[in-house]
Design a protein around this motif. Structure first.
Motif, PDB file in Angstrom:
ATOM      1  N   ALA A 123       0.848  -1.187   0.000  1.00 27.19           N
ATOM      2  CA  ALA A 123       0.000   0.000   0.000  1.00 27.19           C
ATOM      3  C   ALA A 123       0.886   1.240   0.000  1.00 27.19           C
ATOM      4  N   PHE A 124       0.418   2.297  -0.635  1.00 30.67           N
ATOM      5  CA  PHE A 124       1.228   3.509  -0.763  1.00 30.67           C
ATOM      6  C   PHE A 124       1.689   4.026   0.598  1.00 30.67           C
ATOM      7  N   GLY A 125       0.774   4.073   1.564  1.00 27.60           N
ATOM      8  CA  GLY A 125       1.139   4.544   2.893  1.00 27.60           C
ATOM      9  C   GLY A 125       2.178   3.676   3.561  1.00 27.60           C
ATOM     10  N   ASP A 126       2.053   2.366   3.367  1.00 31.96           N
ATOM     11  CA  ASP A 126       3.039   1.444   3.949  1.00 31.96           C
ATOM     12  C   ASP A 126       4.406   1.633   3.301  1.00 31.96           C
ATOM     13  N   TYR A 127       4.405   1.856   1.987  1.00 29.77           N
ATOM     14  CA  TYR A 127       5.684   2.046   1.301  1.00 29.77           C
ATOM     15  C   TYR A 127       6.374   3.320   1.799  1.00 29.77           C
ATOM     16  N   LEU A 128       5.603   4.409   1.925  1.00 30.17           N
ATOM     17  CA  LEU A 128       6.197   5.641   2.439  1.00 30.17           C
ATOM     18  C   LEU A 128       6.742   5.429   3.853  1.00 30.17           C
ATOM     19  N   ALA A 129       5.984   4.717   4.677  1.00 23.60           N
ATOM     20  CA  ALA A 129       6.416   4.496   6.055  1.00 23.60           C
ATOM     21  C   ALA A 129       7.724   3.710   6.108  1.00 23.60           C
ATOM     22  N   ARG A 130       7.886   2.729   5.235  1.00 21.62           N
ATOM     23  CA  ARG A 130       9.059   1.861   5.268  1.00 21.62           C
ATOM     24  C   ARG A 130      10.264   2.440   4.538  1.00 21.62           C
ATOM     25  N   HIS A 131       9.999   3.219   3.493  1.00 25.16           N
ATOM     26  CA  HIS A 131      11.103   3.622   2.624  1.00 25.16           C
ATOM     27  C   HIS A 131      11.365   5.128   2.568  1.00 25.16           C
ATOM     28  N   VAL A 132      10.481   5.929   3.153  1.00 25.03           N
ATOM     29  CA  VAL A 132      10.691   7.385   3.175  1.00 25.03           C
ATOM     30  C   VAL A 132      10.634   7.897   4.607  1.00 25.03           C
ATOM     31  N   PHE A 133       9.470   7.806   5.231  1.00 26.20           N
ATOM     32  CA  PHE A 133       9.332   8.318   6.593  1.00 26.20           C
ATOM     33  C   PHE A 133      10.254   7.589   7.566  1.00 26.20           C
ATOM     34  N   GLY A 134      10.248   6.259   7.505  1.00 29.87           N
ATOM     35  CA  GLY A 134      11.028   5.459   8.449  1.00 29.87           C
ATOM     36  C   GLY A 134      12.514   5.752   8.422  1.00 29.87           C
ATOM     37  N   PRO A 135      13.168   5.663   7.265  1.00 31.04           N
ATOM     38  CA  PRO A 135      14.607   5.935   7.218  1.00 31.04           C
ATOM     39  C   PRO A 135      14.984   7.336   7.707  1.00 31.04           C
ATOM     40  N   LEU A 136      14.092   8.296   7.527  1.00 25.07           N
ATOM     41  CA  LEU A 136      14.395   9.668   7.944  1.00 25.07           C
ATOM     42  C   LEU A 136      14.070   9.923   9.413  1.00 25.07           C
ATOM     43  N   GLY A 137      13.396   8.979  10.053  1.00 23.01           N
ATOM     44  CA  GLY A 137      12.993   9.191  11.439  1.00 23.01           C
ATOM     45  C   GLY A 137      11.773  10.075  11.577  1.00 23.01           C
ATOM     46  N   MET A 138      10.920  10.115  10.528  1.00 24.06           N
ATOM     47  CA  MET A 138       9.692  10.917  10.554  1.00 24.06           C
ATOM     48  C   MET A 138       8.590  10.083  11.214  1.00 24.06           C
ATOM     49  N   THR A 139       8.616  10.033  12.532  1.00 27.49           N
ATOM     50  CA  THR A 139       7.755   9.114  13.278  1.00 27.49           C
ATOM     51  C   THR A 139       6.316   9.586  13.405  1.00 27.49           C
ATOM     52  N   ARG A 140       6.066  10.850  13.114  1.00 24.37           N
ATOM     53  CA  ARG A 140       4.697  11.378  13.214  1.00 24.37           C
ATOM     54  C   ARG A 140       4.197  11.817  11.844  1.00 24.37           C
ATOM     55  N   SER A 141       4.487  11.004  10.832  1.00 28.52           N
ATOM     56  CA  SER A 141       4.072  11.307   9.458  1.00 28.52           C
ATOM     57  C   SER A 141       3.365  10.106   8.857  1.00 28.52           C
ATOM     58  N   ALA A 142       2.356  10.356   8.029  1.00 32.06           N
ATOM     59  CA  ALA A 142       1.590   9.286   7.396  1.00 32.06           C
ATOM     60  C   ALA A 142       0.773   9.891   6.264  1.00 32.06           C
ATOM     61  N   VAL A 143       0.052   9.026   5.540  1.00 30.08           N
ATOM     62  CA  VAL A 143      -0.889   9.510   4.531  1.00 30.08           C
ATOM     63  C   VAL A 143      -2.308   9.060   4.867  1.00 30.08           C
ATOM     64  N   SER A 144      -2.570   8.815   6.122  1.00 32.74           N
ATOM     65  CA  SER A 144      -3.902   8.429   6.564  1.00 32.74           C
ATOM     66  C   SER A 144      -4.158   9.004   7.946  1.00 32.74           C
ATOM     67  N   ALA A 145      -5.331   9.603   8.111  1.00 27.26           N
ATOM     68  CA  ALA A 145      -5.703  10.144   9.413  1.00 27.26           C
ATOM     69  C   ALA A 145      -5.906   9.040  10.439  1.00 27.26           C
ATOM     70  N   ALA A 146      -6.056   7.796   9.971  1.00 25.55           N
ATOM     71  CA  ALA A 146      -6.176   6.674  10.890  1.00 25.55           C
ATOM     72  C   ALA A 146      -4.834   6.388  11.570  1.00 25.55           C
ATOM     73  N   ASP A 147      -3.735   6.779  10.914  1.00 26.46           N
ATOM     74  CA  ASP A 147      -2.398   6.545  11.470  1.00 26.46           C
ATOM     75  C   ASP A 147      -1.877   7.749  12.245  1.00 26.46           C
ATOM     76  N   VAL A 148      -2.095   8.927  11.710  1.00 23.04           N
ATOM     77  CA  VAL A 148      -1.708  10.170  12.384  1.00 23.04           C
ATOM     78  C   VAL A 148      -2.866  11.143  12.221  1.00 23.04           C
ATOM     79  N   ARG A 149      -3.473  11.516  13.317  1.00 24.93           N
ATOM     80  CA  ARG A 149      -4.668  12.357  13.242  1.00 24.93           C
ATOM     81  C   ARG A 149      -4.311  13.840  13.347  1.00 24.93           C
ATOM     82  N   PRO A 150      -4.584  14.607  12.299  1.00 26.31           N
ATOM     83  CA  PRO A 150      -4.379  16.053  12.406  1.00 26.31           C
ATOM     84  C   PRO A 150      -5.586  16.695  13.080  1.00 26.31           C
ATOM     85  N   ALA A 151      -5.354  17.704  13.869  1.00 24.67           N
ATOM     86  CA  ALA A 151      -6.461  18.435  14.465  1.00 24.67           C
ATOM     87  C   ALA A 151      -7.199  19.207  13.378  1.00 24.67           C
ATOM     88  N   ASP A 152      -8.478  19.465  13.614  1.00 26.89           N
ATOM     89  CA  ASP A 152      -9.234  20.261  12.651  1.00 26.89           C
ATOM     90  C   ASP A 152      -8.597  21.638  12.501  1.00 26.89           C
TER      91      ASP A 152
END
Length: 468
Positions: free
Chosen positions: A189-218
């Motif tokens: 899945a696109f979000g999983d790929y970003l988490a494993r190959h972009v966000f993860g290696p950079l240490g971006m622990t509070r980043s995602a492409v789904s509000a189910a994974d990281v919820r932004p405030a209104d």
């Protein structure tokens, strides 16, 4: 791009002062003044130089009253495109995506009614030179897609606005199809790929492409100068390659460091250079827009505008500096460009230009126009009897032109989304969208249209009564 991009380019590194490391206090002083002058509800910023974060902080509060910090998640809208382009390029360097081969050969299920679609390459998607256009693709209809696969299937009845590779046109469908390509090539899945190959290696622990994974405030919209908390407009956001990333200022600091070729590297130097390089037909690169600053110093920027969030990022490859501004608000005026401009000035040791103030003044004027229009509507209805009496017996062809001025606002209202679309270079605009960032203008036009229509109806009724 917003007109304020001109101001951004004018503020780029002018001399030796650019290499001087500014103090945290100088950034804080500037941003405290920004918060006072703009009245923004919340703001998060990050400044990097080389392999270190120079400044990362938040100001104001979120929709729940909690302080905004450098770790407050926000949607960054089209700033997401640079992440999608990087994800694609990691797979290009792995040999799983062919940059200059047709997308149709690499994404099963991708088809269009226009036979020219077979010539659209991956590079065309990332450079936005595929021929995709909001005028020939039902981008509004695609907002109901539940997945990237559904979004891709929804392109089937669409056509191209130009031959692939011949014309630049900004269209989100390019980057959502590119995200689907990532899924197909990687098997994830696109979000999983970003988490494993972009966000993860950079240490971006509070980043995602789904509000189910990281919820932004209104976020917020400005309504005649007052900030109103609202949920983001529903649409195809989760998993979107065009605008789905949710992140923080702190995480963006790690991203900007990587984008300047420092710290953890996601791509080879050549791969990074490819994402930063313009196409043969336009300035747009791959999720970045190269510009020449004063003295020929190259700058890379990309804005992001949703309906309750705004963001902008910039890097100066030659100096290794990076800047990002995130706001949990959207209005008719986007202050993030001016703020970014000011951050660059502070980084150079120069006094930043004032930011803010225009939104409040402009929306105050709109509010006054709405009040005047309402008052004229009431006055027009009350005086309609006398107006009709004075024109009793006048031929209809002489009376009809008298209705044109009062009905003009109604005509503008009927064409409102199309007029805004023209101002936005053909980008699709819906009524729902115009009730968000543009709500003061929308209210003013609606009030003027109703006032004019009420006056016209009252006059017509009175005129008919005088005849009979």
């Amino acid at each position: 791009m917003k007109a304020t991009l001109i101001g951004l380019v004018a503020a780029i590194l002018l001399g030796p002062a650019a290499s001087a490391a500014p103090t945290t206090t100088s950034f804080d002083d500037y941003l405290a003044r920004v918060m006072h002058d703009t009245g923004l509800p919340g703001l998060a910023v990050v400044v990097t130089e080389g392999d270190r974060v120079v400044h990362a902080a938040g100001y104001g509060s979120d929709s729940e009253g909690a302080p905004v910090t450098a770790d407050t998640p926000m949607r960054i809208a089209s700033v997401s495109k640079s992440f999608t382009a990087t994800a694609v390029m990691t797979l290009v360097e792995d040999g799983r995506i062919a940059l200059d081969e047709p997308v149709a050969d690499q994404v099963p299920g991708f088809t269009m009614a226009d036979p020219r679609f077979t010539g659209v390459t991956v590079r065309h998607l990332l450079n936005q030179t595929s021929g995709f256009s909001d005028t020939t693709i039902d981008v509004t209809g695609l907002e109901s897609a539940g997945s990237l696969a559904d979004h891709t299937a929804g392109l089937a009845p669409a056509s191209l606005a130009a031959d692939p590779g011949t014309r630049y046109e900004y269209c989100n469908a390019n980057y959502d199809l590119a995200a689907r390509l990532v899924e197909v090539a990687s098997g994830e899945a696109f979000g999983d790929y970003l988490a494993r190959h972009v966000f993860g290696p950079l240490g971006m622990t509070r980043s995602a492409v789904s509000a189910a994974d990281v919820r932004p405030a209104d976020g917020y919209n400005s309504v005649f100068g007052a900030w109103v908390s609202r949920p983001e407009l529903p649409g195809f956001l989760d998993s979107s390659g065009a605008g789905g990333v949710i992140t923080t200022a702190a995480d963006l600091g790690r991203w900007l460091i990587s984008q300047t070729g420092h710290g953890t590297r996601l791509l080879s130097p050549e791969g990074l250079r490819t994402t930063h390089t313009s196409s043969a037909v336009a300035d747009y690169a791959m999720g970045w827009i190269p510009e020449d600053g004063p003295g020929g110093v190259p700058l890379l920027v990309h804005p992001g505008n949703l309906f309750t969030y705004t963001a902008v990022q910039a890097v100066v490859p030659s100096t290794g500096q990076g800047f990002a501004v995130l706001a949990n608000s959207a209005a008719l005026q986007d202050d993030t460009y001016d703020i970014l401009n000011g951050l660059i000035a502070v980084a150079q040791g120069r006094d930043p230009a004032p930011a803010g103030g225009g939104r409040q003044v402009f929306e105050l004027v709109l509010g006054l126009v709405a009040l005047v229009a309402a008052g004229l509507g009431v006055l027009g209805v009350r005086r309609s009897r006398g107006w009709a009496r004075r024109r009793a017996g006048t031929p209809a062809w002489r009376v009809a032109p008298r209705f044109v001025p009062v009905l003009a606002p109604a005509v503008v209202l009927a064409a409102y989304p199309d007029l805004v679309s023209v101002l936005m270079n053909g980008r699709a605009v819906t009524w729902a969208q115009l009730t968000y960032f543009a709500v003061p203008l929308t209210i003013t036009i609606v009030v003027a249209a109703l006032a004019g229509a009420a006056t016209a109806v009252a006059r017509l009724v009175r005129l008919r009564a005088t005849v009979h």
